[in-house]
Structures are given as structure tokens and as C-alpha cells.
Scaffold this active site. Structure first.
Site, PDB file in Angstrom:
ATOM      1  N   LYS A  51       0.889  -1.162   0.000  1.00  0.00           N
ATOM      2  CA  LYS A  51       0.000   0.000   0.000  1.00  0.00           C
ATOM      3  C   LYS A  51       0.930   1.217   0.000  1.00  0.00           C
ATOM      4  O   LYS A  51       1.585   1.518   0.990  1.00  0.00           O
ATOM      5  CB  LYS A  51      -0.908   0.001   1.231  1.00  0.00           C
ATOM      6  CG  LYS A  51      -1.860   1.212   1.294  1.00  0.00           C
ATOM      7  CD  LYS A  51      -1.235   2.352   2.076  1.00  0.00           C
ATOM      8  CE  LYS A  51      -2.088   3.576   2.161  1.00  0.00           C
ATOM      9  NZ  LYS A  51      -1.999   4.454   0.990  1.00  0.00           N
ATOM     10  N   HIS A  52       1.020   1.858  -1.143  1.00  0.00           N
ATOM     11  CA  HIS A  52       1.952   2.978  -1.265  1.00  0.00           C
ATOM     12  C   HIS A  52       1.242   4.290  -0.906  1.00  0.00           C
ATOM     13  O   HIS A  52       0.021   4.330  -0.793  1.00  0.00           O
ATOM     14  CB  HIS A  52       2.498   3.037  -2.700  1.00  0.00           C
ATOM     15  CG  HIS A  52       3.955   3.393  -2.751  1.00  0.00           C
ATOM     16  ND1 HIS A  52       4.536   4.297  -1.880  1.00  0.00           N
ATOM     17  CD2 HIS A  52       4.968   2.983  -3.566  1.00  0.00           C
ATOM     18  CE1 HIS A  52       5.828   4.419  -2.156  1.00  0.00           C
ATOM     19  NE2 HIS A  52       6.125   3.622  -3.164  1.00  0.00           N
ATOM     20  N   ALA A  53       2.043   5.346  -0.731  1.00  0.00           N
ATOM     21  CA  ALA A  53       1.470   6.657  -0.412  1.00  0.00           C
ATOM     22  C   ALA A  53       0.570   7.114  -1.560  1.00  0.00           C
ATOM     23  O   ALA A  53       0.873   6.886  -2.739  1.00  0.00           O
ATOM     24  CB  ALA A  53       2.585   7.666  -0.177  1.00  0.00           C
ATOM     25  N   SER A  54      -0.501   7.820  -1.209  1.00  0.00           N
ATOM     26  CA  SER A  54      -1.509   8.181  -2.212  1.00  0.00           C
ATOM     27  C   SER A  54      -1.003   9.201  -3.230  1.00  0.00           C
ATOM     28  O   SER A  54      -1.628   9.363  -4.279  1.00  0.00           O
ATOM     29  CB  SER A  54      -2.750   8.742  -1.513  1.00  0.00           C
ATOM     30  OG  SER A  54      -3.349   7.719  -0.765  1.00  0.00           O
TER      31      SER A  54
ATOM     32  N   GLY B 162       7.106   5.683   7.617  1.00  0.00           N
ATOM     33  CA  GLY B 162       6.352   6.929   7.508  1.00  0.00           C
ATOM     34  C   GLY B 162       6.407   7.685   8.819  1.00  0.00           C
ATOM     35  O   GLY B 162       7.333   7.503   9.611  1.00  0.00           O
ATOM     36  N   SER B 163       5.401   8.503   9.041  1.00  0.00           N
ATOM     37  CA  SER B 163       5.426   9.386  10.213  1.00  0.00           C
ATOM     38  C   SER B 163       5.119   8.614  11.498  1.00  0.00           C
ATOM     39  O   SER B 163       4.501   7.545  11.461  1.00  0.00           O
ATOM     40  CB  SER B 163       4.389  10.492  10.030  1.00  0.00           C
ATOM     41  OG  SER B 163       3.107   9.909   9.939  1.00  0.00           O
TER      42      SER B 163
ATOM     43  N   GLU C 261       9.572   1.960  10.686  1.00  0.00           N
ATOM     44  CA  GLU C 261      10.622   2.948  10.396  1.00  0.00           C
ATOM     45  C   GLU C 261       9.946   4.303  10.370  1.00  0.00           C
ATOM     46  O   GLU C 261       9.262   4.635   9.411  1.00  0.00           O
ATOM     47  CB  GLU C 261      11.251   2.685   9.017  1.00  0.00           C
ATOM     48  CG  GLU C 261      11.847   1.313   8.843  1.00  0.00           C
ATOM     49  CD  GLU C 261      13.197   1.162   9.513  1.00  0.00           C
ATOM     50  OE1 GLU C 261      13.635   2.102  10.212  1.00  0.00           O
ATOM     51  OE2 GLU C 261      13.792   0.095   9.357  1.00  0.00           O
ATOM     52  N   LEU C 262      10.136   5.104  11.426  1.00  0.00           N
ATOM     53  CA  LEU C 262       9.316   6.314  11.576  1.00  0.00           C
ATOM     54  C   LEU C 262      10.138   7.587  11.384  1.00  0.00           C
ATOM     55  O   LEU C 262      11.169   7.567  10.737  1.00  0.00           O
ATOM     56  CB  LEU C 262       8.617   6.267  12.932  1.00  0.00           C
ATOM     57  CG  LEU C 262       7.874   4.951  13.206  1.00  0.00           C
ATOM     58  CD1 LEU C 262       7.234   4.948  14.575  1.00  0.00           C
ATOM     59  CD2 LEU C 262       6.846   4.660  12.130  1.00  0.00           C
TER      60      LEU C 262
ATOM     61  N   CYS D 169      14.021  10.836   6.180  1.00  0.00           N
ATOM     62  CA  CYS D 169      13.923  10.551   7.621  1.00  0.00           C
ATOM     63  C   CYS D 169      15.287  10.677   8.275  1.00  0.00           C
ATOM     64  O   CYS D 169      15.394  11.097   9.418  1.00  0.00           O
ATOM     65  CB  CYS D 169      13.336   9.161   7.830  1.00  0.00           C
ATOM     66  SG  CYS D 169      14.171   7.899   6.880  1.00  0.00           S
TER      67      CYS D 169
ATOM     68  N   GLU E 165      10.182  17.231  14.219  1.00  0.00           N
ATOM     69  CA  GLU E 165      10.854  16.834  12.986  1.00  0.00           C
ATOM     70  C   GLU E 165      10.563  17.891  11.919  1.00  0.00           C
ATOM     71  O   GLU E 165       9.409  18.271  11.716  1.00  0.00           O
ATOM     72  CB  GLU E 165      10.313  15.480  12.517  1.00  0.00           C
ATOM     73  CG  GLU E 165      10.944  15.035  11.204  1.00  0.00           C
ATOM     74  CD  GLU E 165      10.366  13.723  10.697  1.00  0.00           C
ATOM     75  OE1 GLU E 165       9.162  13.485  10.849  1.00  0.00           O
ATOM     76  OE2 GLU E 165      11.146  12.940  10.136  1.00  0.00           O
TER      77      GLU E 165
HETATM   78  P1  NAP Z   1       2.605   9.356   6.504  1.00  0.00           P
HETATM   79  O1  NAP Z   1       1.447  10.282   6.508  1.00  0.00           O
HETATM   80  O2  NAP Z   1       2.905   8.609   7.724  1.00  0.00           O
HETATM   81  O3  NAP Z   1       2.360   8.356   5.254  1.00  0.00           O
HETATM   82  C1  NAP Z   1       3.157   7.222   5.040  1.00  0.00           C
HETATM   83  C2  NAP Z   1       2.266   6.067   4.578  1.00  0.00           C
HETATM   84  O4  NAP Z   1       1.338   5.724   5.591  1.00  0.00           O
HETATM   85  C3  NAP Z   1       1.418   6.384   3.360  1.00  0.00           C
HETATM   86  O5  NAP Z   1       1.277   5.210   2.592  1.00  0.00           O
HETATM   87  C4  NAP Z   1       0.091   6.784   3.963  1.00  0.00           C
HETATM   88  O6  NAP Z   1      -1.001   6.611   3.083  1.00  0.00           O
HETATM   89  C5  NAP Z   1      -0.001   5.833   5.125  1.00  0.00           C
HETATM   90  N1  NAP Z   1      -0.802   6.317   6.242  1.00  0.00           N
HETATM   91  C6  NAP Z   1      -0.937   7.589   6.684  1.00  0.00           C
HETATM   92  N2  NAP Z   1      -1.729   7.623   7.785  1.00  0.00           N
HETATM   93  C7  NAP Z   1      -2.094   6.347   8.035  1.00  0.00           C
HETATM   94  C8  NAP Z   1      -2.919   5.728   9.028  1.00  0.00           C
HETATM   95  N3  NAP Z   1      -3.503   6.424   9.993  1.00  0.00           N
HETATM   96  N4  NAP Z   1      -3.085   4.387   8.979  1.00  0.00           N
HETATM   97  C9  NAP Z   1      -2.505   3.662   8.025  1.00  0.00           C
HETATM   98  N5  NAP Z   1      -1.716   4.183   7.042  1.00  0.00           N
HETATM   99  C10 NAP Z   1      -1.505   5.512   7.060  1.00  0.00           C
HETATM  100  O7  NAP Z   1       3.952  10.056   6.139  1.00  0.00           O
HETATM  101  P2  NAP Z   1       4.196  11.374   5.340  1.00  0.00           P
HETATM  102  O8  NAP Z   1       3.903  12.513   6.236  1.00  0.00           O
HETATM  103  O9  NAP Z   1       3.530  11.355   4.040  1.00  0.00           O
HETATM  104  O10 NAP Z   1       5.816  11.162   5.135  1.00  0.00           O
HETATM  105  C11 NAP Z   1       6.771  11.765   5.903  1.00  0.00           C
HETATM  106  C12 NAP Z   1       7.078  11.028   7.211  1.00  0.00           C
HETATM  107  O11 NAP Z   1       7.586   9.734   6.992  1.00  0.00           O
HETATM  108  C13 NAP Z   1       8.155  11.722   8.016  1.00  0.00           C
HETATM  109  O12 NAP Z   1       7.779  11.735   9.374  1.00  0.00           O
HETATM  110  C14 NAP Z   1       9.402  10.852   7.844  1.00  0.00           C
HETATM  111  O13 NAP Z   1      10.360  10.927   8.830  1.00  0.00           O
HETATM  112  C15 NAP Z   1       8.793   9.515   7.739  1.00  0.00           C
HETATM  113  N6  NAP Z   1       9.709   8.615   7.018  1.00  0.00           N
HETATM  114  C16 NAP Z   1      10.453   7.727   7.745  1.00  0.00           C
HETATM  115  C17 NAP Z   1      11.372   6.893   7.109  1.00  0.00           C
HETATM  116  C18 NAP Z   1      12.200   5.891   7.870  1.00  0.00           C
HETATM  117  O14 NAP Z   1      12.826   5.041   7.253  1.00  0.00           O
HETATM  118  N7  NAP Z   1      12.259   5.941   9.182  1.00  0.00           N
HETATM  119  C19 NAP Z   1      11.519   6.967   5.739  1.00  0.00           C
HETATM  120  C20 NAP Z   1      10.750   7.890   5.036  1.00  0.00           C
HETATM  121  C21 NAP Z   1       9.834   8.711   5.687  1.00  0.00           C
HETATM  122  P3  NAP Z   1      -1.706   7.880   2.351  1.00  0.00           P
HETATM  123  O15 NAP Z   1      -0.654   8.516   1.530  1.00  0.00           O
HETATM  124  O16 NAP Z   1      -2.778   7.244   1.561  1.00  0.00           O
HETATM  125  O17 NAP Z   1      -2.199   8.762   3.469  1.00  0.00           O
END
Ligand code: NAP
Length: 456
Positions: A153-156, A205-206, A227-228, A261, A358
Site C-alpha cells: 500500500k503505497h502513499a496516495s 512513515g510518520s 521505520e518512523l 527521515c 521533525e
Molecule cells: P505518513 O502520513 O505517515 O504516510 C506514510 C504512509 O502511511 C502512506 O502510505 C500513507 O497513506 C499511510 N498512512 C498515513 N496515515 C495512516 C494511518 N492512519 N493508517 C494507516 N496508514 C496511514 O507520512 P508522510 O507525512 O507522508 O511522510 C513523511 C514522514 O515519513 C516523516 O515523518 C518521515 O520521517 C517519515 N519517514 C520515515 C522513514 C524511515 O525510514 N524511518 C523513511 C521515510 C519517511 P496515504 O498517503 O494514503 O495517506
């Protein structure tokens, strides 16, 4: 409706209907069937698929890199590097997975006792947009090598990259159903985790989304890797090579337009060298070429989404209002794209917004400290613990201090990076579990004891 949008122009590139329940159901059932057959194959018969994936990635590299840049805005040169890193990682696991999965005999009272590494089943990978191919491949390659199937399930905001990944595995000759993209939005994730056909979950993700996933996976009692987010410290001690540290700091903070990240976010610098470091970093950041990410020579593209740019700007404004000095940048750029000026904030203190939260974009925060010990204390004064960099010419001291920093990785006189040979992950609110290396491969195995008594 899932929309692919060009963040450099605001133009809509494509629209997709989310997969309906019937399609999701069919793909999950196919994944289960494919995995049953796949796990029975010896690992040496599974790894040629990874070699084929590497070949497809390299053959179509320009197409995939262009897609990455169009959908999330990183400079094309960086997108090309991302595809090559994916191919290298597939090659790495193709070469090393057989050894990583070897049985391990253990001396005991048995006639034979050993640890074996079996597959778990179907892995659900929930991935972010910032490295649309790399984040997915670094989980998929070891998971498949270990005998699992994967649904993604990739980011939208990167649906075209998600569908391209489907095409990569098809072109590489993967058994039908072994890897599949599920084009669904985030509210569907909980139901997927609860589905009996999913065995385990990996999420990048976050932290807030990670918390939601962890709670669903915990409730369903399923293995997970998280991995957050991060707020990586970049410590510069008084005996460091300051020009080299400033050049490295530029890369550490501003590559991928700051949306990594493991980007360095807090630059913790000893007083004696802080002016020199801040001057150099500000000068270098001010000269970064911001513009069309498709153009040769561009170093900073747009941020991936307007809301992410707005959030970063609010953090910068709050930090300045709290007393930090704005050395360069500090504002969105005019025009239809999501561009933000490369920013350096100086005289930040640990309680200010840019130090506590962050910052996921092109903004560096410089915090001045009086000693190496204070630098480590400030580095650890965060809820995150992903990576950390330490710059000093005293390597013995660096080795000692690196053990005192709460992080999944410490890089001395180097920029924090992921490498397929080494484990990658965090502590504290940056998550748990590891990706990459031997540890990342074994995360998605059943570490099984097989004990054999005497024969009757
Ligand atoms: P995000 O909102 O957490 O989205 C990441 C993924 O999770 C997307 O596929 C998103 O789908 C899905 N998602 C979001 N909310 C969800 C929920 N409540 N339940 C289930 N799935 C959910 O992240 P972002 O803000 O777009 O990306 C930036 C963040 O990712 C930053 O905090 C960064 O540090 C972190 N990150 C961490 C790493 C690591 O390796 N530690 C690597 C890259 C990024 P949708 O797009 O459909 O909402």
C-alpha cells in the site's frame, strides 16, 4: 479517487479509482497461493527473481526516475541514483540471502538441533512517497528472498510509481500474485492488517501513522517493523574539519529537498567553531540551485505536497518568533509549485520548535553548545532516535561518544545513509525493528528451532 499531482507545477498528471473490495480480495488470495508455492522453492531458486528485478530496474531506469521526479519532485539526478540503489540492493540479496538463511546448527543434548529461517507468509508493506522506489524495494527484496509474498500500500501521492513497481515484477517474471500493489487509501489499512491472509506488516512513515499501524498490528498480534520519523543530530566538535563538515552538512540536510527521515535536522556545534560553521553552511545553502527538478543542475526541487511545505514554513516562523536568527531562506517561493527556499536557522535552542519537532524539508537548525558532553545531551534530548552524525578529528573520542548517542546508527565524519549491507532503523519514537543487512532479512522469518532426538 487517488490523484497523481506534479508538485513542481501543481498540474494533475493522472487520476485513479482506488481498488474496490473485490480487487483487493482477489490480490490477497493470489498472494497467499503464490507464497505457498514460493516458500517451498530453495532460496537459490528464489534469488534469480531478484537478479531479474535488478535488470529490469536498470533497463527502464530513465522511465522510472522520470516518474519519481514527476510525482514527488526530487531532482532527476537523485531519482536516477535511487533506481540504481534499488538494483544494487536486489543484487545484494540475490548474492547473500542463501548464506543469511542457512541453517545454524547448535550444540545441545539433541542428536541434531538447529535454528532454521522459515518464511512468515504475506507481508503488508505500507510505504511513504519520499523515496517511492527505494522504500518499497528495500523491504520487498529481502522479504521475497526469505520466501514471503508482499502486498504494497503505497502513499496516495505516488500512485504511478506504485503501479510501475507492479510492472517491474511482472516484467521480471515474478510468479503471479507474489508481489502486488493495492491501490487503496489509508483508512483501508486497518482492515488489511486484521485480514487473516496478512501475516506481518512493515511500515515506513510518520510517527502518528506508525502509532495507528502498531496498534492495529498489536491488536491483531502480527509481527511488525516500524521505520518512523527522525530529528537527526549532526554534532560538530571544535576539533572537526569545519569546511568538510559544512559541505557534508549541506548534503545531509538538503538532499532529497530535505525530505528524508535520516536527513540531519539539528546541527549541534561547539561554540569555538559555531560562527565559522554557520557562516559556511549559510553561504552554501544560499547558493543551492532551486528550480525545475527535471533540469540538469537543479539541486533543490519542490516539496512533495503543499501541506508539507505549509507545515515546514509554520515551524520556521515559530522558531524565529521564539528567538532564532534566520540566516538564509525562510519563505515559500512564488509560483504554482511547492517550492521552499533553502533555510538556515541559527542560535536555535533545544526548546524551540525546529529543535523539538521533525522538520521534513529544506531547513537546518543550528544549536550552539559549550562542550562535547553537552552536545551529546542535546543530541539525546529528543523523542526520536534514528541516525546521528559526529564530526571530530579524535576518532577514539568519537568511538566513545558514539556509544552514548541514542540512535539506530552513528556515522563519524560522514553523512548518515542507508546501505544494503548494514542494518537500518531507529529507537524511541523512530520505531523498532531493522531493515537491510542480515538483520532486515531475518525480521520477516520465523526463527524456528528444530530439535531431533535419537532415532527409534
Ligand atoms: P505518513 O502520513 O505517515 O504516510 C506514510 C504512509 O502511511 C502512506 O502510505 C500513507 O497513506 C499511510 N498512512 C498515513 N496515515 C495512516 C494511518 N492512519 N493508517 C494507516 N496508514 C496511514 O507520512 P508522510 O507525512 O507522508 O511522510 C513523511 C514522514 O515519513 C516523516 O515523518 C518521515 O520521517 C517519515 N519517514 C520515515 C522513514 C524511515 O525510514 N524511518 C523513511 C521515510 C519517511 P496515504 O498517503 O494514503 O495517506
Amino acid at each position: 479517487m487517488i490523484r497523481s499531482l506534479n508538485p513542481a507545477s501543481g498540474e494533475t498528471l493522472a487520476r485513479f479509482d482506488a481498488h474496490d473490495a473485490f480487487t483487493v480480495d482477489r490480490r490477497l488470495t493470489a498472494a497467499v497461493a503464490a507464497q505457498r508455492a514460493w516458500r517451498r522453492r530453495p532460496v537459490t531458486e528464489r534469488t534469480p527473481l531478484l537478479q531479474a528485478v535488478a535488470r529490469v530496474l536498470r533497463k527502464n531506469a530513465e522511465r522510472y526516475a522520470t516518474l519519481i521526479t514527476l510525482e514527488m519532485g526530487k531532482p532527476l539526478v537523485e531519482a536516477r541514483g535511487e533506481i540504481e540503489k534499488c538494483a544494487m540492493t536486489c543484487d545484494f540479496y540475490a548474492e547473500h540471502a542463501p548464506a543469511f538463511l542457512n541453517d545454524e546448527p547448535v550444540a545441545s543434548a539433541a542428536s541434531d538441533s538447529r535454528v532454521v529461517y522459515d518464511a512468515l507468509g504475506v507481508l503488508l508493506a505500507v510505504m511513504p512517497w519520499n523515496y517511492p522506489f527505494w522504500q518499497a524495494i528495500r523491504a520487498i527484496a529481502p522479504a521475497l528472498a526469505a520466501g514471503n509474498a508482499v502486498v504494497l500500500k503505497h502513499a496516495s501521492n505516488v500512485p504511478q510509481c506504485a503501479l510501475a513497481l507492479d510492472a517491474v515484477f511482472e516484467e521480471a517474471g515474478a510468479p503471479a500474485g507474489l508481489f502486488a500493489t493495492l491501490l487503496v487509501e489509508s483508512p483501508a489499512v486497518r482492515g488489511l492488517i486484521e485480514d487473516g491472509r496478512i501475516a506481518c506488516v512493515t511500515f515506513t512513515g510518520s510517527t502518528p501513522a506508525g502509532r495507528a499501524i502498531a496498534s492495529a498490528a498489536g491488536h491483531a498480534m502480527k509481527k511488525q517493523v516500524l521505520e518512523l520519523g527522525g530529528s537527526d543530530p549532526f554534532i560538530v566538535l571544535a576539533d572537526a574539519d569545519i569546511p568538510a563538515a559544512a559541505q557534508a552538512a549541506l548534503k545531509a540536510r538538503f538532499q532529497n529537498t530535505g525530505q528524508s527521515c535520516i536527513a540531519a535536522k539539528r546541527f549541534i556545534v561547539e561554540h569555538g567553531v559555531a560562527d565559522a560553521f554557520a557562516d559556511l553552511l549559510s553561504e552554501l545553502a544560499g547558493k543551492l540551485v532551486v528550480g525545475d527538478p527535471m533540469a540538469a543542475g537543479t539541486q533543490i526541487g519542490p516539496m512533495a505536497r503543499a501541506n508539507l511545505r505549509d507545515e515546514l514554513h509554520a515551524q520556521v516562523q515559530a522558531t524565529v518568533a521564539q528567538g532564532a536568527t534566520l540566516r538564509v531562506g525562510g519563505k515559500p517561493l512564488d509560483g504554482s509549485g511547492c517550492f521552499y527556499a533553502p533555510t538556515v536557522l541559527d542560535h536555535v535552542t533545544p526548546h524551540m520548535t525546529a529543535a523539538r519537532e521533525e522538520t521534513f524539508g529544506p531547513a537546518a537548525a543550528i544549536i550552539r553548545v559549550g562542550s562535547a558532553e553537552e552536545a551529546v545531551d542535546v543530541a539525546n534530548a529528543t523523542e526520536f532516535g534514528l541516525g546521528a552524525a559526529l564530526w571530530t578529528s579524535d576518532l577514539a573520542r568519537a568511538r566513545r561518544l558514539s556509544r552514548e548517542i541514542d540512535a539506530g546508527a552513528v556515522f563519524v565524519n560522514a553523512v548518515v545513509a542507508s546501505d544494503p549491507r548494514l542494518p537500518f532503523g531507529g529507537v524511541k519514537q523512530s520505531g523498532y525493528g531493522r531493515e537491510l543487512g542480515v538483520h532486515g532479512l531475518r525480521e520477516f522469518t520465523n526463527i524456528k528451532t528444530v530439535w531431533t532426538g535419537k532415532s527409534y
